[in-house]
Design a protein around this motif. Structure first.
Motif, short mmCIF file in Angstrom:
data_model
loop_
_atom_site.label_atom_id
_atom_site.label_comp_id
_atom_site.label_asym_id
_atom_site.label_seq_id
_atom_site.Cartn_x
_atom_site.Cartn_y
_atom_site.Cartn_z
N THR A 143 43.46 92.12 39.07
CA THR A 143 44.58 91.60 39.29
C THR A 143 45.52 92.31 38.01
O THR A 143 46.41 92.63 38.03
N LEU A 144 44.61 92.39 36.88
CA LEU A 144 45.15 93.04 35.78
C LEU A 144 45.35 94.59 35.97
O LEU A 144 46.22 95.03 35.33
N ARG A 145 44.47 94.94 36.67
CA ARG A 145 44.73 96.52 37.01
C ARG A 145 45.95 96.64 37.99
O ARG A 145 46.84 97.47 37.46
N PHE A 146 46.20 95.83 38.89
CA PHE A 146 47.42 95.72 39.58
C PHE A 146 48.80 95.84 38.63
O PHE A 146 49.57 96.55 38.86
N LEU A 147 48.73 94.93 37.73
CA LEU A 147 49.93 94.62 36.86
C LEU A 147 50.15 95.75 35.94
O LEU A 147 51.17 96.39 35.64
N LEU A 148 48.87 96.64 35.59
CA LEU A 148 49.22 97.66 34.61
C LEU A 148 49.73 98.81 35.42
O LEU A 148 50.70 99.47 34.86
#
Length: 290
Positions: free
Chosen positions: A147-152
């Motif tokens: 999810t953090l990768r998606f956001l970044l």
């Protein structure tokens, strides 16, 4: 030995004496409470090793599409037809779709082979599971990291879109969490499926060819869904890419649609993500046990 020498020697040993491991009970209690975040940290550290690959794939690929379709093809598309593109440029029309599609394609990678790796190839899930971490925490940690990768990657891509002037609305930044939700709505059911596979027989290649690519091509990505042949429109109706793209267009340039349909898009994405999370938890517990 003099008293000053004794004090000096004691001061040198004090920092070392103050450093000690937590008792097993405290470490176990922390793992039970924060285990999902501990595992997410481990996944993020692994991602850091191929960080530039993540940037080039997650951002470079959609930017290349943006140039090819939004700048190149746009010169051949009649952008003056307001009934087709809602009165905006073709670049503004496809930018949210490419952002959403990038998140979904990232989900197709992060929730397939790494999950298989965790259970079968390198069995990286079983080491943490030997600690107090539960299967649910391991699954949640994997999801948090992705999810953090998606956001970044979505935030970086949105910055490029904004620099091109392809997000005229002040609410365009909302496409970043929308893309993240779309990635989870597609990725979590896929993660549950990946967790159920015990033998690799090319299932993930089939998913990419016969699910991901049709969703990308027939979800109103490059042209409005109602301009496609009736026989393939149903693909868009069940596609997280279409629902996410429609939401993204609402926030990116004020795409006109009924408030009820906007709610339907949001509920569809949230519902898929919730069902995927429940199935994923069940499969992780089934494979690793309590």
């Amino acid at each position: 030995m003099s008293s000053s020498g004794s004090r000096a020697g004691a001061s040198l040993t004090e920092p070392a004496a103050s450093m000690h491991a937590h008792p097993p009970s405290i470490s176990a209690a922390r793992a039970r409470r924060w285990g999902a975040f501990y595992y997410a940290e481990q996944v993020l550290r692994v991602m850091k090793g191929y960080g530039w690959t993540i940037v080039m794939y997650g951002v470079g690929q959609p930017v290349a599409y943006l140039f090819a379709m939004g700048v190149g093809l746009a010169t051949l598309v009649d952008t003056n037809n307001e009934s087709v593109f809602g009165g905006v440029s073709y670049l503004s029309f496809i930018a949210p779709a490419l952002l959403i599609s990038a998140a979904v394609m990232t989900a197709a990678n992060e929730f397939t082979f790494p999950v298989m790796d965790g259970f079968k190839w390198r069995r990286v899930y079983y080491g943490p599971h030997a600690s107090p971490l539960t299967p649910e925490q391991i699954a949640a940690g994997h999801i948090i990291a992705v999810t953090l990768r998606f956001l970044l990657q979505s935030a970086l891509y949105f910055l490029v879109v904004a620099l091109f002037g392809a997000s005229p609305s002040g609410w365009g930044w909302v496409t970043v969490p929308v893309a993240t939700l779309a990635g989870l709505s597609f990725g979590l059911p896929l993660m549950a499926y990946a967790a159920s596979i015990k033998h690799d027989k090319g299932q993930f290649a089939m998913v990419m060819r016969f699910i991901v690519m049709p969703l990308f091509l027939f979800s109103g990505t490059f042209f409005p869904l109602d301009t496609l042949p009736p026989g393939v429109r149903w693909i868009g109706w069940i596609s997280p890419i279409w629902h996410g793209t429609e939401l993204g267009r609402v926030f990116s340039y004020g795409y006109q649609e009924s408030a009820l349909l906007t709610v339907v898009h949001l509920v569809f994405l949230l519902g898929l993500a919730a069902v995927g999370w429940v199935l994923t938890r069940r499969q992780f517990v089934k494979r690793m046990g309590q």
